[in-house]
Motif scaffolding. Structure first.
Motif, short mmCIF file in Angstrom:
data_model
loop_
_atom_site.label_atom_id
_atom_site.label_comp_id
_atom_site.label_asym_id
_atom_site.label_seq_id
_atom_site.Cartn_x
_atom_site.Cartn_y
_atom_site.Cartn_z
N SER A 156 79.12 25.11 96.15
CA SER A 156 78.09 25.73 96.99
C SER A 156 78.65 26.95 97.72
CB SER A 156 77.51 24.73 97.99
OG SER A 156 76.88 23.66 97.32
N GLU A 190 73.08 32.77 96.08
CA GLU A 190 73.44 31.36 96.09
C GLU A 190 73.31 30.86 94.64
OE1 GLU A 190 70.64 29.48 98.62
OE2 GLU A 190 71.32 30.51 100.45
N TYR A 192 73.09 28.25 91.53
CA TYR A 192 72.64 26.86 91.44
C TYR A 192 72.84 26.22 90.06
CZ TYR A 192 70.52 26.95 96.05
OH TYR A 192 70.33 27.01 97.41
N ARG A 206 69.61 32.07 93.94
CA ARG A 206 68.64 32.37 94.99
C ARG A 206 69.18 33.51 95.85
NH1 ARG A 206 67.94 30.20 100.27
NH2 ARG A 206 65.77 30.13 100.97
N THR A 208 70.13 35.74 98.87
CA THR A 208 70.52 35.36 100.24
C THR A 208 69.60 35.97 101.29
OG1 THR A 208 72.08 37.21 100.29
CG2 THR A 208 72.94 35.06 99.64
N GLY A 211 65.45 35.01 99.70
CA GLY A 211 65.13 33.62 99.44
C GLY A 211 64.41 33.40 98.13
N TRP A 213 64.04 33.18 93.94
CA TRP A 213 64.83 32.67 92.82
C TRP A 213 64.81 33.67 91.67
CZ3 TRP A 213 67.50 28.10 93.29
CH2 TRP A 213 67.17 27.30 94.39
N THR A 232 74.21 26.15 102.37
CA THR A 232 73.53 24.86 102.28
C THR A 232 72.49 24.94 101.17
OG1 THR A 232 73.84 24.45 104.65
CG2 THR A 232 72.15 23.14 103.50
N PRO A 233 72.65 24.17 100.09
CA PRO A 233 71.73 24.26 98.95
C PRO A 233 70.28 24.01 99.36
CG PRO A 233 73.68 23.01 98.35
CD PRO A 233 73.74 23.20 99.83
N THR A 234 69.40 24.77 98.74
CA THR A 234 67.96 24.62 98.92
C THR A 234 67.37 23.97 97.68
OG1 THR A 234 67.82 26.59 100.33
CG2 THR A 234 65.78 25.85 99.26
#
Length: 335
Positions: A156, A190, A192, A206, A208, A211, A213, A232-234
């Motif tokens: 992460s 981020e 995933y 995602r 930063t 927000g 994807w 912190t993963p969403t």
């Protein structure tokens, strides 16, 4: 009772076969004392095997992670499976050389009977062309890049890279970053999930700041210095990364994209394609628009003809020309 060398190999095989072994169970398996097991463990450690001991009433031994890769014991089925997998791996862009070296090392130590099994499978299987769906060369992805991206996903950790998306021949906007110009630009995301599809690797990430994807082709990624910043993963909406990639690629992930008017209802078009690799928009009860893409105009020109439905193409200009060329070629074929 087994001789010392044979007992060490048997002990090593047991330790590699499951996560944890109580000393008493190892002693029973090998028909020796607990002291002998402790001495054998020390010998294996001297040979470079990182064996850990957890003390106490429920103590056990386990194979730990060392500073280097020690020799690995495989049973017959595992050795054959690895050898066959490595043969297949030689055809994966980016790891051909590594897979070939590993296969050579493994085949040198395979017993004759197992080598014959691997050879029999190899000789009995015919491999089709590595690239059957496009006239564009398969992209080469650096295995080190894949490993770094996968580690960032695991930990992460924010990922920063330059994204060298090639210039498009159509006028549709990119969805990776609406505010960024075409060509190279720094991206901070981020990460995933990695998805492999149609000989391409894609990263689902995602933004930063936004927000949102996005999907990124890994062969267009040039990694920059590690961020060492955690996030912190969403939860991913819907949870289906693969379907998201297929839909996103259809509209924004190819070198060439097209909107094709099909003279048929949307449900008829959807019945003839995989809905995940092309977006179909209903215009009215008898007309729809297919949004699709590929790595070359020639591929789209061929694929749209395979719909089996009447259609109309107005852009991009290159696609119009390719469709015209194909039509004239087919007419000449029956004159």
């Amino acid at each position: 009772m087994l001789e010392t060398s044979s007992r060490l190999l048997t002990l090593l095989a047991l330790l590699q076969s499951r996560p944890a072994w109580p000393g008493s169970e190892l002693a029973e398996r090998l028909d020796v004392s607990g002291r002998t097991i402790r001495n054998d463990i020390d010998r294996l450690r001297e040979l470079g095997y990182p064996i850990e001991a957890v003390r106490g009433p429920t103590g056990y031994y386990r194979m730990g992670a060392g500073a280097k890769l020690p020799p690995l014991l495989l049973d017959d089925e595992e050795a054959v499976a690895v050898a066959i997998g490595l043969r297949a791996g030689r055809g994966v862009a980016g790891i051909e050389d590594s897979a070939a070296r590993a296969l050579t090392k493994l085949e040198q130590v395979l017993p004759h009977r197992l080598r014959r099994q691997v050879t029999a499978v190899h000789e009995a299987v015919s491999e089709g062309p590595a690239n059957t769906g496009t006239n564009v060369a398969d992209p080469v992805v650096d295995a080190a890049v894949l490993a770094t991206v996968a580690a960032a996903i695991r930990d992460s950790e924010l990922l920063r890279f330059e994204y060298s998306a090639p210039e498009r021949t159509d006028s549709a906007p990119r969805r990776n970053d609406a505010s960024a110009p075409f060509g190279d630009w720094p991206v901070l995301v981020e990460p995933y999930r990695l998805v492999s599809w149609e000989r391409h690797w894609y990263l689902v990430a995602r933004g930063t700041e936004t927000g949102q994807w996005h999907t990124y082709r890994v062969d267009w990624i040039s990694l920059r210095m590690a961020t060492n910043r955690r996030f912190t993963p969403t939860p991913f909406p819907g949870g289906d990364y693969t379907s998201f990639v297929l839909r996103d690629v259809a509209t924004a992930g190819w070198k060439v994209h097209a909107r094709i008017t099909v003279l048929a209802p949307a449900q008829d078009v959807l019945a003839r394609i995989n809905p995940a690799v092309g977006v179909v928009e209903a215009v009215d009860e008898s007309t729809s628009v297919l949004v699709t893409g590929a790595d070359s105009l020639e591929i789209i020109a061929v694929y749209v003809g395979m719909l089996g439905l009447d259609f109309h193409v107005t852009e991009p200009p290159g696609l119009v020309e390719h469709v015209r060329t194909l039509g004239e070629r087919y007419l000449r074929a029956i004159r």
